[in-house]
Scaffold this active site. Structure first.
Site, PDB file in Angstrom:
ATOM      1  N   ALA A 178       3.332  -0.968   4.434  1.00 56.08           N
ATOM      2  CA  ALA A 178       2.805  -0.982   5.812  1.00 56.08           C
ATOM      3  C   ALA A 178       2.385  -2.371   6.268  1.00 56.08           C
ATOM      4  O   ALA A 178       2.422  -2.669   7.470  1.00 56.08           O
ATOM      5  CB  ALA A 178       1.628  -0.024   5.917  1.00 56.08           C
ATOM      6  N   TYR A 185      11.161   8.388   0.970  1.00 55.06           N
ATOM      7  CA  TYR A 185      11.015   7.358  -0.065  1.00 55.06           C
ATOM      8  C   TYR A 185      11.626   7.722  -1.403  1.00 55.06           C
ATOM      9  O   TYR A 185      11.595   6.924  -2.336  1.00 55.06           O
ATOM     10  CB  TYR A 185       9.524   7.025  -0.227  1.00 55.06           C
ATOM     11  CG  TYR A 185       8.900   6.491   1.032  1.00 55.06           C
ATOM     12  CD1 TYR A 185       8.022   7.268   1.788  1.00 55.06           C
ATOM     13  CD2 TYR A 185       9.225   5.220   1.505  1.00 55.06           C
ATOM     14  CE1 TYR A 185       7.462   6.774   2.961  1.00 55.06           C
ATOM     15  CE2 TYR A 185       8.670   4.736   2.681  1.00 55.06           C
ATOM     16  CZ  TYR A 185       7.795   5.517   3.400  1.00 55.06           C
ATOM     17  OH  TYR A 185       7.251   5.034   4.570  1.00 55.06           O
ATOM     18  N   HIS A 224      12.687  -2.842   1.139  1.00 57.19           N
ATOM     19  CA  HIS A 224      12.159  -1.570   1.648  1.00 57.19           C
ATOM     20  C   HIS A 224      13.021  -0.433   1.107  1.00 57.19           C
ATOM     21  O   HIS A 224      14.254  -0.526   1.099  1.00 57.19           O
ATOM     22  CB  HIS A 224      12.168  -1.534   3.176  1.00 57.19           C
ATOM     23  CG  HIS A 224      11.335  -2.596   3.810  1.00 57.19           C
ATOM     24  ND1 HIS A 224       9.962  -2.622   3.736  1.00 57.19           N
ATOM     25  CD2 HIS A 224      11.686  -3.707   4.501  1.00 57.19           C
ATOM     26  CE1 HIS A 224       9.517  -3.680   4.366  1.00 57.19           C
ATOM     27  NE2 HIS A 224      10.533  -4.369   4.825  1.00 57.19           N
ATOM     28  N   GLU A 269      12.607  -9.676   0.835  1.00 52.83           N
ATOM     29  CA  GLU A 269      11.858  -8.531   1.363  1.00 52.83           C
ATOM     30  C   GLU A 269      12.624  -7.257   1.040  1.00 52.83           C
ATOM     31  O   GLU A 269      13.848  -7.203   1.245  1.00 52.83           O
ATOM     32  CB  GLU A 269      11.694  -8.683   2.874  1.00 52.83           C
ATOM     33  CG  GLU A 269      10.971  -7.569   3.575  1.00 52.83           C
ATOM     34  CD  GLU A 269      10.944  -7.750   5.081  1.00 52.83           C
ATOM     35  OE1 GLU A 269      11.262  -8.852   5.577  1.00 52.83           O
ATOM     36  OE2 GLU A 269      10.605  -6.772   5.773  1.00 52.83           O
ATOM     37  N   ARG A 307       5.143  10.938  -2.557  1.00 50.45           N
ATOM     38  CA  ARG A 307       4.915  10.558  -1.164  1.00 50.45           C
ATOM     39  C   ARG A 307       6.170  10.737  -0.334  1.00 50.45           C
ATOM     40  O   ARG A 307       7.161  10.042  -0.517  1.00 50.45           O
ATOM     41  CB  ARG A 307       4.468   9.098  -1.095  1.00 50.45           C
ATOM     42  CG  ARG A 307       4.314   8.587   0.317  1.00 50.45           C
ATOM     43  CD  ARG A 307       4.274   7.072   0.348  1.00 50.45           C
ATOM     44  NE  ARG A 307       4.137   6.585   1.720  1.00 50.45           N
ATOM     45  CZ  ARG A 307       4.362   5.346   2.099  1.00 50.45           C
ATOM     46  NH1 ARG A 307       4.743   4.437   1.201  1.00 50.45           N
ATOM     47  NH2 ARG A 307       4.230   4.995   3.355  1.00 50.45           N
ATOM     48  N   PRO A 365       0.790  -1.228   0.000  1.00 54.70           N
ATOM     49  CA  PRO A 365       0.000   0.000   0.000  1.00 54.70           C
ATOM     50  C   PRO A 365       0.820   1.274   0.000  1.00 54.70           C
ATOM     51  O   PRO A 365       1.877   1.360   0.591  1.00 54.70           O
ATOM     52  CB  PRO A 365      -0.826  -0.105   1.298  1.00 54.70           C
ATOM     53  CG  PRO A 365      -0.106  -1.102   2.121  1.00 54.70           C
ATOM     54  CD  PRO A 365       0.559  -2.064   1.179  1.00 54.70           C
ATOM     55  N   ASN A 366       0.273   2.274  -0.686  1.00 54.28           N
ATOM     56  CA  ASN A 366       0.804   3.631  -0.801  1.00 54.28           C
ATOM     57  C   ASN A 366       2.043   3.743  -1.682  1.00 54.28           C
ATOM     58  O   ASN A 366       2.521   4.857  -1.937  1.00 54.28           O
ATOM     59  CB  ASN A 366       1.094   4.223   0.582  1.00 54.28           C
ATOM     60  CG  ASN A 366      -0.149   4.295   1.444  1.00 54.28           C
ATOM     61  OD1 ASN A 366      -1.145   4.904   1.050  1.00 54.28           O
ATOM     62  ND2 ASN A 366      -0.135   3.632   2.596  1.00 54.28           N
ATOM     63  N   ARG A 387      13.578   4.199  11.909  1.00 53.64           N
ATOM     64  CA  ARG A 387      12.371   5.031  11.944  1.00 53.64           C
ATOM     65  C   ARG A 387      11.584   4.777  13.215  1.00 53.64           C
ATOM     66  O   ARG A 387      12.133   4.320  14.225  1.00 53.64           O
ATOM     67  CB  ARG A 387      11.549   4.769  10.669  1.00 53.64           C
ATOM     68  CG  ARG A 387      12.346   5.096   9.394  1.00 53.64           C
ATOM     69  CD  ARG A 387      11.536   4.819   8.146  1.00 53.64           C
ATOM     70  NE  ARG A 387      10.344   5.676   8.103  1.00 53.64           N
ATOM     71  CZ  ARG A 387       9.355   5.476   7.221  1.00 53.64           C
ATOM     72  NH1 ARG A 387       9.428   4.462   6.337  1.00 53.64           N
ATOM     73  NH2 ARG A 387       8.316   6.286   7.216  1.00 53.64           N
ATOM     74  N   ASN A 418       7.873  -5.726  -1.484  1.00 48.52           N
ATOM     75  CA  ASN A 418       7.870  -4.659  -0.500  1.00 48.52           C
ATOM     76  C   ASN A 418       6.466  -4.613   0.073  1.00 48.52           C
ATOM     77  O   ASN A 418       5.578  -4.019  -0.521  1.00 48.52           O
ATOM     78  CB  ASN A 418       8.239  -3.316  -1.125  1.00 48.52           C
ATOM     79  CG  ASN A 418       8.301  -2.213  -0.080  1.00 48.52           C
ATOM     80  OD1 ASN A 418       7.841  -2.390   1.048  1.00 48.52           O
ATOM     81  ND2 ASN A 418       8.855  -1.081  -0.454  1.00 48.52           N
TER      82      ASN A 418
HETATM   83  O1  LIG Z   1      10.556   1.733   3.216  1.00 46.97           O
HETATM   84  C1  LIG Z   1       9.623   1.105   2.687  1.00 46.97           C
HETATM   85  O2  LIG Z   1       9.625   0.759   1.487  1.00 46.97           O
HETATM   86  C2  LIG Z   1       8.384   0.740   3.484  1.00 46.97           C
HETATM   87  C3  LIG Z   1       7.198   1.391   2.915  1.00 46.97           C
HETATM   88  C4  LIG Z   1       6.130   1.761   3.643  1.00 46.97           C
HETATM   89  O3  LIG Z   1       5.035   2.244   3.038  1.00 46.97           O
HETATM   90  C5  LIG Z   1       6.164   1.766   5.123  1.00 46.97           C
HETATM   91  O4  LIG Z   1       4.864   1.535   5.703  1.00 46.97           O
HETATM   92  C6  LIG Z   1       7.174   0.795   5.668  1.00 46.97           C
HETATM   93  O5  LIG Z   1       7.308   0.926   7.071  1.00 46.97           O
HETATM   94  C7  LIG Z   1       8.524   0.989   4.961  1.00 46.97           C
END
Ligand SMILES: O=C(O)[C@@H]1C=C(O)[C@@H](O)[C@H](O)C1
Length: 147
Positions: free
Chosen positions: A78, A23, A101, A99, A18, A10-11, A108, A75
């Site tokens: 959340a 990110y 990120h 995995e 964002r 998500p997101n 964090r 990835n």
């Molecule tokens: O760093 C990332 O890609 C992860 C991405 C997210 O959206 C967060 O909720 C994770 O905590 C970290």
């Protein structure tokens, strides 16, 4: 030729706009395009899927059991910190996965330090922004080329 599946939680569809301080500025399309090109150069087929819905990611992992997928990069975003269901789907299909990120969750908020996935993953790549995906793909390609 192997099929590699890249899953984004998500997101991540908002990447580029964002919280760029966390990110980065690369969009998801740019990240996916780079992965596609690198996988193709190595003679493999890479597909990508992003969803903000847990069940859609679970369904896509389950589908990988029957579509010839050999390796997964995920990835969970959340869902990293919440989703037993998505972890269980990965355990059920028993495909190797890494995995990924963009940020370093351990640097964090404390709640991000726990992952439901890391203990099941071959490995975890985090903290290198969009390059995290590229490094994870290189590890996958190396694993796929090793008899
Ligand atoms: O760093 C990332 O890609 C992860 C991405 C997210 O959206 C967060 O909720 C994770 O905590 C970290």
């Amino acid at each position: 030729m192997a099929k590699i599946l890249v899953l984004h939680g998500p997101n991540l569809n908002l990447l580029g706009e964002r919280e760029p301080g966390i990110y980065g500025h690369a969009t998801l399309d740019q990240i996916n395009a780079g992965l596609q090109a690198r996988a193709a150069a190595a003679g493999h087929e890479l597909s990508d899927f992003q969803s903000n819905a847990e069940h859609e990611l679970v369904d896509r992992v389950q589908a990988a059991r029957r579509d010839g997928t050999a390796f997964i990069l995920i990835n969970p975003a959340a869902f990293t910190h919440t989703s037993v269901a998505l972890r269980d789907a990965l355990a059920a299909v028993a495909l190797p996965f890494i995995e990924v990120h963009l940020s370093n969750p351990h640097a964090r908020e404390p709640f991000r330090a726990h992952s439901y996935f890391s203990s099941l993953a071959l490995g975890v790549v985090c903290g290198f922004g969009a390059d995290s995906y590229g490094y994870a793909l290189e590890a996958a390609l190396k694993r796929l080329s090793t008899p």
